[in-house]
Write an enzyme that holds these catalytic residues in place. Structure first.
Site, PDB file in Angstrom:
ATOM      1  N   GLU A 175      -9.620  -3.369  12.075  1.00 25.03           N
ATOM      2  CA  GLU A 175     -10.526  -3.121  13.195  1.00 25.03           C
ATOM      3  C   GLU A 175     -11.956  -3.522  12.882  1.00 25.03           C
ATOM      4  O   GLU A 175     -12.731  -3.826  13.793  1.00 25.03           O
ATOM      5  CB  GLU A 175     -10.500  -1.627  13.568  1.00 25.03           C
ATOM      6  CG  GLU A 175      -9.190  -1.189  14.180  1.00 25.03           C
ATOM      7  CD  GLU A 175      -9.050   0.323  14.250  1.00 25.03           C
ATOM      8  OE1 GLU A 175     -10.073   1.029  14.359  1.00 25.03           O
ATOM      9  OE2 GLU A 175      -7.906   0.801  14.174  1.00 25.03           O
ATOM     10  N   GLY A 216      -3.492   1.665   3.088  1.00 28.07           N
ATOM     11  CA  GLY A 216      -2.117   1.165   3.102  1.00 28.07           C
ATOM     12  C   GLY A 216      -2.055   0.076   4.157  1.00 28.07           C
ATOM     13  O   GLY A 216      -2.851   0.109   5.103  1.00 28.07           O
ATOM     14  N   GLU A 262      -2.958   7.188  15.789  1.00 28.34           N
ATOM     15  CA  GLU A 262      -1.659   7.792  15.478  1.00 28.34           C
ATOM     16  C   GLU A 262      -1.562   9.225  15.992  1.00 28.34           C
ATOM     17  O   GLU A 262      -0.506   9.655  16.445  1.00 28.34           O
ATOM     18  CB  GLU A 262      -1.427   7.735  13.964  1.00 28.34           C
ATOM     19  CG  GLU A 262      -1.164   6.313  13.486  1.00 28.34           C
ATOM     20  CD  GLU A 262      -1.220   6.148  11.978  1.00 28.34           C
ATOM     21  OE1 GLU A 262      -2.333   5.968  11.450  1.00 28.34           O
ATOM     22  OE2 GLU A 262      -0.165   6.198  11.330  1.00 28.34           O
ATOM     23  N   GLY A 271      -5.054  -0.950   6.667  1.00 31.63           N
ATOM     24  CA  GLY A 271      -5.907   0.162   6.248  1.00 31.63           C
ATOM     25  C   GLY A 271      -5.912   0.172   4.737  1.00 31.63           C
ATOM     26  O   GLY A 271      -5.782  -0.881   4.105  1.00 31.63           O
ATOM     27  N   HIS A 298       4.350   3.464   8.874  1.00 36.03           N
ATOM     28  CA  HIS A 298       3.270   3.249   9.860  1.00 36.03           C
ATOM     29  C   HIS A 298       3.837   3.030  11.263  1.00 36.03           C
ATOM     30  O   HIS A 298       3.173   2.431  12.120  1.00 36.03           O
ATOM     31  CB  HIS A 298       2.410   2.003   9.539  1.00 36.03           C
ATOM     32  CG  HIS A 298       1.532   2.111   8.333  1.00 36.03           C
ATOM     33  ND1 HIS A 298       1.239   1.020   7.538  1.00 36.03           N
ATOM     34  CD2 HIS A 298       0.885   3.158   7.771  1.00 36.03           C
ATOM     35  CE1 HIS A 298       0.440   1.393   6.554  1.00 36.03           C
ATOM     36  NE2 HIS A 298       0.222   2.698   6.661  1.00 36.03           N
ATOM     37  N   ASN A 338      -0.864  16.529  10.164  1.00 37.33           N
ATOM     38  CA  ASN A 338      -0.439  15.502   9.214  1.00 37.33           C
ATOM     39  C   ASN A 338      -0.627  16.105   7.818  1.00 37.33           C
ATOM     40  O   ASN A 338      -1.736  16.142   7.291  1.00 37.33           O
ATOM     41  CB  ASN A 338      -1.311  14.257   9.420  1.00 37.33           C
ATOM     42  CG  ASN A 338      -0.931  13.124   8.484  1.00 37.33           C
ATOM     43  OD1 ASN A 338      -0.106  13.302   7.581  1.00 37.33           O
ATOM     44  ND2 ASN A 338      -1.537  11.969   8.676  1.00 37.33           N
ATOM     45  N   ARG A 348       3.485  14.875  11.855  1.00 37.94           N
ATOM     46  CA  ARG A 348       3.816  13.566  11.318  1.00 37.94           C
ATOM     47  C   ARG A 348       4.797  13.783  10.166  1.00 37.94           C
ATOM     48  O   ARG A 348       4.509  14.529   9.234  1.00 37.94           O
ATOM     49  CB  ARG A 348       2.562  12.881  10.786  1.00 37.94           C
ATOM     50  CG  ARG A 348       2.884  11.568  10.128  1.00 37.94           C
ATOM     51  CD  ARG A 348       1.682  10.974   9.448  1.00 37.94           C
ATOM     52  NE  ARG A 348       2.040   9.678   8.895  1.00 37.94           N
ATOM     53  CZ  ARG A 348       1.516   9.201   7.778  1.00 37.94           C
ATOM     54  NH1 ARG A 348       0.638   9.898   7.097  1.00 37.94           N
ATOM     55  NH2 ARG A 348       1.884   8.013   7.342  1.00 37.94           N
ATOM     56  N   ARG A 408      -1.907  -0.648  -3.730  1.00 35.27           N
ATOM     57  CA  ARG A 408      -0.507  -1.036  -3.966  1.00 35.27           C
ATOM     58  C   ARG A 408      -0.377  -2.548  -4.051  1.00 35.27           C
ATOM     59  O   ARG A 408      -1.047  -3.283  -3.319  1.00 35.27           O
ATOM     60  CB  ARG A 408       0.391  -0.532  -2.841  1.00 35.27           C
ATOM     61  CG  ARG A 408       0.436   0.964  -2.689  1.00 35.27           C
ATOM     62  CD  ARG A 408       1.565   1.369  -1.739  1.00 35.27           C
ATOM     63  NE  ARG A 408       1.433   2.754  -1.350  1.00 35.27           N
ATOM     64  CZ  ARG A 408       1.147   3.185  -0.122  1.00 35.27           C
ATOM     65  NH1 ARG A 408       0.977   2.316   0.864  1.00 35.27           N
ATOM     66  NH2 ARG A 408       1.048   4.472   0.122  1.00 35.27           N
TER      67      ARG A 408
HETATM   68  P1  AMP Z   1      -7.643   3.383   6.911  1.00 34.36           P
HETATM   69  O1  AMP Z   1      -6.616   3.589   5.836  1.00 34.36           O
HETATM   70  O2  AMP Z   1      -7.093   2.804   8.170  1.00 34.36           O
HETATM   71  O3  AMP Z   1      -8.518   4.591   7.151  1.00 34.36           O
HETATM   72  O4  AMP Z   1      -8.630   2.260   6.347  1.00 34.36           O
HETATM   73  C1  AMP Z   1      -9.490   2.524   5.266  1.00 34.36           C
HETATM   74  C2  AMP Z   1     -10.050   1.219   4.743  1.00 34.36           C
HETATM   75  O5  AMP Z   1     -10.697   0.494   5.795  1.00 34.36           O
HETATM   76  C3  AMP Z   1     -11.149   1.392   3.698  1.00 34.36           C
HETATM   77  O6  AMP Z   1     -10.599   1.526   2.414  1.00 34.36           O
HETATM   78  C4  AMP Z   1     -11.929   0.109   3.830  1.00 34.36           C
HETATM   79  O7  AMP Z   1     -11.372  -0.874   2.974  1.00 34.36           O
HETATM   80  C5  AMP Z   1     -11.703  -0.353   5.240  1.00 34.36           C
HETATM   81  N1  AMP Z   1     -12.888  -0.294   6.081  1.00 34.36           N
HETATM   82  C6  AMP Z   1     -13.377   0.763   6.761  1.00 34.36           C
HETATM   83  N2  AMP Z   1     -14.489   0.432   7.424  1.00 34.36           N
HETATM   84  C7  AMP Z   1     -14.719  -0.885   7.189  1.00 34.36           C
HETATM   85  C8  AMP Z   1     -15.714  -1.828   7.588  1.00 34.36           C
HETATM   86  N3  AMP Z   1     -16.709  -1.491   8.408  1.00 34.36           N
HETATM   87  N4  AMP Z   1     -15.587  -3.096   7.127  1.00 34.36           N
HETATM   88  C9  AMP Z   1     -14.589  -3.454   6.324  1.00 34.36           C
HETATM   89  N5  AMP Z   1     -13.621  -2.611   5.907  1.00 34.36           N
HETATM   90  C10 AMP Z   1     -13.687  -1.348   6.323  1.00 34.36           C
END
Ligand code: AMP
Length: 404
Positions: free
Chosen positions: A334, A213, A385, A211, A181, A10, A92, A242
């Site tokens: 999650e 994004g 992914e 996430g 996504h 990626n 990716r 964003r």
């Molecule tokens: P991703 O882009 O899927 O890696 O998600 C990243 C985002 O997930 C981070 O900026 C956090 O806002 C959120 N995140 C990660 N771990 C937790 C957690 N235990 N509780 C709440 N938000 C989380």
């Protein structure tokens, strides 16, 4: 025996994330990341299957050096890129336009088409191309497969994919809603069907990929019928940095009245908006901590985030007509029980609710968080992914009788 390993790459503008997977059983043999490529202090973190991470910091001037460093790290674990066990490299690729509806073995024509799409993906496709070309240089004999973020969304009907603007202008500039996504939405919607014990063709699912994004999609019988990101990943939900949806006239106003340039507004909406613009933080953990401590700005940011999420759940409920599951995935989806709880609060009339205990509980795999008698399942499905890219890549090279 034919080779069964797939390297997933990626490639971003200044980073390369990678995973080496063995498709005979799905083991993750190595996971890693090269960051700050082109800067003085680049960083490589490599984690082999036994978990003992190795980190290295120094100058990595370009993607070629980055991939060579990755290859050297893999070789230390006996997993070098020259291995005969390597079946393919899966890349990716963010934007595949309308042409790429499936994972595709990369040849010169495919490279040319990914290049032709740079105007609609100026940040992502050039970096993806660099990654592909570098990998081709290292293993010219190996099949390289492009897995597109947009592919899953190419099944959207025109009614969902078109903006209501002049058709000739839109077509001349290839302006339409592509969605992103897609690899995650494809994987998560399929896993949700599995969790319900039903075939993907039989279930309607709303996937909320939350996430940094974030995007929502409406999936009917395994096919995407609508998604919240559009021409670019800027449209839709409130994200970490964003804005998501806004009146396009905000842009003219900022130009005419605010004296801002197109590039400045681009940066404002992509990098300084969303949660970070609203409250100064884009990490949901920190925002929840502030909310719990009574911070008003964090509370408002959270409320705006949830309000938008609810609007999309409602909209996609209407698009699908019948919904079997609402599925939360990615970092926020999650992990943030408070987001899941708030997103479905008050939607009992739609058959949506979470069970407090199940929702607050932790679990590794896919799980239901709705009450046992719920009309619509609410689920948490960890996205993967890389596994999806590897699975699609391996299936394609096996099908074409060309692994390794
Ligand atoms: P991703 O882009 O899927 O890696 O998600 C990243 C985002 O997930 C981070 O900026 C956090 O806002 C959120 N995140 C990660 N771990 C937790 C957690 N235990 N509780 C709440 N938000 C989380």
């Amino acid at each position: 025996m034919s080779p069964t390993r797939v390297l997933v790459l990626n490639s971003g503008s200044s980073s390369v994330k990678y995973q080496l997977l063995d498709m005979r059983g799905g083991a993750r043999l190595a996971v890693g990341l090269v960051e700050r490529i082109g800067e003085e202090k680049s960083r490589l973190k490599h984690t082999p299957a036994d978990g003992g991470s190795r980190e290295w910091s120094g100058s990595i001037p370009d993607h070629e050096s980055a991939l060579k460093s990755v290859a050297a790290e893999l070789a230390k674990d006996g997993l070098g890129l020259d291995s005969e066990e390597l079946a393919a490299i899966g890349h990716r690729v963010v934007h595949g336009g309308l042409r790429f509806t499936e994972p595709t073995v990369i040849d010169d024509a495919v490279l040319a088409e990914i290049e032709r799409l740079i105007p609609v993906a100026p940040l992502h496709n050039p970096a993806n191309l660099t990654g592909i070309r570098t990998a081709q240089g290292l293993r010219p004999d190996l099949p390289q497969v492009a897995v597109f973020d947009t592919a899953f969304h190419t099944t959207m009907p025109e009614s969902a994919a078109r903006y209501a603007i002049d058709v000739e202008t839109a077509d001349a500039h290839r302006i339409r809603r592509y969605g992103f996504h897609g690899t995650s939405h494809a994987y998560v919607s399929r896993e949700a069907a599995r969790l319900l014990g039903r075939a993907p063709e039989d279930v309607n699912v709303i996937v909320l990929h939350l996430g940094n994004g974030a995007s929502a999609s409406a999936v009917r019988g395994g096919r995407c019928v609508d998604t919240s990101m559009g021409l670019t990943p800027l449209e839709g939900l409130v994200m970490g940095t964003r804005s998501g949806d806004l009146d396009p006239a905000v842009i003219f106003h900022l130009m005419r009245v605010g004296g801002m340039s197109a590039d400045e507004i681009d940066t404002l909406l992509n990098k300084r908006s969303g949660l970070i613009g609203l409250c100064g933080d884009n990490d949901m953990r920190e925002i929840r901590r502030r909310v719990d401590a009574g911070d008003e700005r964090a509370r408002l940011a959270f409320d705006i985030y949830i309000h938008r999420l609810k609007k999309y759940i409602g909209a996609y409920y209407a698009v699908l007509g019948r919904v079997d599951a609402v599925v939360f995935t990615a970092g926020v989806g999650e992990n943030a029980a408070a987001v899941r709880e708030a997103a479905v609060a008050g939607l009992e009339g739609l058959g949506l609710a979470v069970d407090g205990e199940l929702n607050a509980g932790r679990g590794d795999g896919a799980r239901l968080v709705s009450p046992a008698d719920a009309r619509v399942a609410v689920a948490v499905v960890p996205t993967d992914e890389e596994m999806e890219i590897a699975t699609q890549t391996y299936a394609l090279v096996k099908e074409s009788g060309n692994p390794g």
